[in-house]
Design a protein around this motif. Structure first.
Motif, PDB file in Angstrom:
ATOM      1  N   MET A  71       0.938  -1.204  -0.014  1.00 16.14           N
ATOM      2  CA  MET A  71       0.005  -0.013   0.094  1.00 16.14           C
ATOM      3  C   MET A  71       0.707   1.245   0.120  1.00 16.14           C
ATOM      4  O   MET A  71       0.445   2.290  -0.806  1.00 16.14           O
ATOM      5  CB  MET A  71      -1.116   0.033   1.268  1.00 16.14           C
ATOM      6  CG  MET A  71      -1.757   1.247   1.289  1.00 16.14           C
ATOM      7  SD  MET A  71      -3.131   0.985   0.187  1.00 16.14           S
ATOM      8  CE  MET A  71      -4.078   2.731   0.212  1.00 16.14           C
ATOM      9  N   ILE A  72       1.806   1.357   0.871  1.00 14.73           N
ATOM     10  CA  ILE A  72       3.015   2.552   0.814  1.00 14.73           C
ATOM     11  C   ILE A  72       3.571   2.462  -0.533  1.00 14.73           C
ATOM     12  O   ILE A  72       3.909   3.674  -1.012  1.00 14.73           O
ATOM     13  CB  ILE A  72       3.815   2.282   2.063  1.00 14.73           C
ATOM     14  CG1 ILE A  72       4.374   3.530   2.446  1.00 14.73           C
ATOM     15  CG2 ILE A  72       4.912   1.304   1.798  1.00 14.73           C
ATOM     16  CD1 ILE A  72       3.641   4.786   2.894  1.00 14.73           C
ATOM     17  N   ASP A  73       3.695   1.477  -1.068  1.00 17.98           N
ATOM     18  CA  ASP A  73       4.564   1.641  -2.558  1.00 17.98           C
ATOM     19  C   ASP A  73       3.759   2.419  -3.402  1.00 17.98           C
ATOM     20  O   ASP A  73       3.971   3.178  -4.305  1.00 17.98           O
ATOM     21  CB  ASP A  73       5.028   0.145  -2.873  1.00 17.98           C
ATOM     22  CG  ASP A  73       5.692  -0.671  -2.202  1.00 17.98           C
ATOM     23  OD1 ASP A  73       6.403   0.056  -1.420  1.00 17.98           O
ATOM     24  OD2 ASP A  73       5.804  -1.575  -2.145  1.00 17.98           O
ATOM     25  N   LEU A  74       2.252   1.974  -3.464  1.00 19.58           N
ATOM     26  CA  LEU A  74       1.319   2.646  -4.559  1.00 19.58           C
ATOM     27  C   LEU A  74       1.520   4.121  -4.045  1.00 19.58           C
ATOM     28  O   LEU A  74       1.321   4.947  -4.907  1.00 19.58           O
ATOM     29  CB  LEU A  74      -0.263   1.817  -4.256  1.00 19.58           C
ATOM     30  CG  LEU A  74      -1.172   2.203  -5.205  1.00 19.58           C
ATOM     31  CD1 LEU A  74      -0.548   2.124  -6.689  1.00 19.58           C
ATOM     32  CD2 LEU A  74      -2.422   1.446  -5.163  1.00 19.58           C
ATOM     33  N   ILE A  75       1.390   4.642  -2.776  1.00 18.23           N
ATOM     34  CA  ILE A  75       1.278   5.897  -2.435  1.00 18.23           C
ATOM     35  C   ILE A  75       2.297   6.728  -2.981  1.00 18.23           C
ATOM     36  O   ILE A  75       2.378   7.572  -3.371  1.00 18.23           O
ATOM     37  CB  ILE A  75       0.826   6.127  -0.987  1.00 18.23           C
ATOM     38  CG1 ILE A  75      -0.453   5.512  -0.500  1.00 18.23           C
ATOM     39  CG2 ILE A  75       1.310   7.358  -0.439  1.00 18.23           C
ATOM     40  CD1 ILE A  75      -0.716   5.536   1.008  1.00 18.23           C
ATOM     41  N   LEU A  76       3.705   6.074  -2.784  1.00 21.13           N
ATOM     42  CA  LEU A  76       4.887   6.802  -2.996  1.00 21.13           C
ATOM     43  C   LEU A  76       5.005   6.816  -4.524  1.00 21.13           C
ATOM     44  O   LEU A  76       5.217   7.744  -5.310  1.00 21.13           O
ATOM     45  CB  LEU A  76       5.948   5.868  -2.675  1.00 21.13           C
ATOM     46  CG  LEU A  76       6.513   5.753  -1.305  1.00 21.13           C
ATOM     47  CD1 LEU A  76       7.516   4.768  -0.919  1.00 21.13           C
ATOM     48  CD2 LEU A  76       6.974   7.375  -0.547  1.00 21.13           C
ATOM     49  N   PHE A  77       4.187   5.960  -5.395  1.00 23.33           N
ATOM     50  CA  PHE A  77       4.332   5.716  -6.730  1.00 23.33           C
ATOM     51  C   PHE A  77       3.605   6.955  -7.212  1.00 23.33           C
ATOM     52  O   PHE A  77       3.803   7.825  -8.255  1.00 23.33           O
ATOM     53  CB  PHE A  77       3.673   4.492  -7.224  1.00 23.33           C
ATOM     54  CG  PHE A  77       3.841   4.638  -9.006  1.00 23.33           C
ATOM     55  CD1 PHE A  77       5.011   4.354  -9.722  1.00 23.33           C
ATOM     56  CD2 PHE A  77       2.683   4.750  -9.602  1.00 23.33           C
ATOM     57  CE1 PHE A  77       4.841   4.399 -11.005  1.00 23.33           C
ATOM     58  CE2 PHE A  77       2.433   4.630 -10.891  1.00 23.33           C
ATOM     59  CZ  PHE A  77       3.747   4.660 -11.749  1.00 23.33           C
ATOM     60  N   TYR A  78       2.276   7.318  -6.763  1.00 27.09           N
ATOM     61  CA  TYR A  78       1.417   8.522  -6.928  1.00 27.09           C
ATOM     62  C   TYR A  78       2.008   9.770  -6.705  1.00 27.09           C
ATOM     63  O   TYR A  78       1.691  10.758  -7.258  1.00 27.09           O
ATOM     64  CB  TYR A  78      -0.121   8.190  -6.371  1.00 27.09           C
ATOM     65  CG  TYR A  78      -0.897   6.903  -7.255  1.00 27.09           C
ATOM     66  CD1 TYR A  78      -1.030   7.263  -8.631  1.00 27.09           C
ATOM     67  CD2 TYR A  78      -1.373   5.976  -6.709  1.00 27.09           C
ATOM     68  CE1 TYR A  78      -1.486   6.120  -9.392  1.00 27.09           C
ATOM     69  CE2 TYR A  78      -1.898   4.950  -7.382  1.00 27.09           C
ATOM     70  CZ  TYR A  78      -2.033   5.177  -8.889  1.00 27.09           C
ATOM     71  OH  TYR A  78      -2.813   4.071  -9.462  1.00 27.09           O
ATOM     72  N   ILE A  79       2.633   9.951  -5.398  1.00 33.01           N
ATOM     73  CA  ILE A  79       3.249  11.086  -5.052  1.00 33.01           C
ATOM     74  C   ILE A  79       4.314  11.347  -6.000  1.00 33.01           C
ATOM     75  O   ILE A  79       4.319  12.499  -6.585  1.00 33.01           O
ATOM     76  CB  ILE A  79       3.835  10.997  -3.689  1.00 33.01           C
ATOM     77  CG1 ILE A  79       2.708  11.150  -2.524  1.00 33.01           C
ATOM     78  CG2 ILE A  79       4.725  12.207  -3.374  1.00 33.01           C
ATOM     79  CD1 ILE A  79       3.124  10.495  -1.358  1.00 33.01           C
ATOM     80  N   GLY A  80       4.887  10.514  -6.508  1.00 33.67           N
ATOM     81  CA  GLY A  80       5.912  10.903  -7.529  1.00 33.67           C
ATOM     82  C   GLY A  80       5.682  11.186  -8.824  1.00 33.67           C
ATOM     83  O   GLY A  80       5.948  12.171  -9.424  1.00 33.67           O
TER      84      GLY A  80
END
Length: 124
Positions: free
Chosen positions: A1-10
């Protein structure tokens, strides 16, 4: 889940950088005076160069790839972002100071404190 959040922030940071580059380009061609054009170019350098690099860091950290590859991309992006963050303000200041001192173009200001200091000899 945190990976997806980091990806969308990027991805959002890369998109914001692209929008800032477009706005800086429009401002550069729309403005008539050197100093406002320099301001637009500096915004393009900082916003269009720094934000996407930080976005790449977040995107790479959000991907499921090898740790060494993450380290290379993240480190390179952070070093490049640091160089941009340090060099762009210095370069634009040097350009503005050089144009001001050469009297090629006078700034459209009401009060010119730098000009007053140069005339009285307080600054050289």
């Amino acid at each position: 889940m945190i990976d997806l959040i980091l990806f969308y922030i990027g991805v959002a940071l890369v998109f914001i950088g692209g929008v800032m580059d477009i706005l800086a380009t429009i401002g550069f061609f729309k403005f008539k005076e050197f100093y406002t054009r320099l301001h637009a170019a500096t915004i393009g350098s900082i916003g269009g160069g720094l934000y996407p690099l930080i976005g790449v860091v977040f995107i790479v950290l959000g991907l499921d790839i090898d740790y060494n590859l993450k380290l290379v991309f993240t480190g390179t992006s952070i070093i490049a972002a640091g160089i941009i963050a340090l060099a762009t303000p210095v370069g634009s200041h040097i350009l503005a100071r050089g144009v001001y001192r050469s009297r090629e173009e006078s700034p459209s200001v009401i009060i010119d404190r730098l000009g007053e200091d140069l005339e009285t000899g307080e600054m050289e």
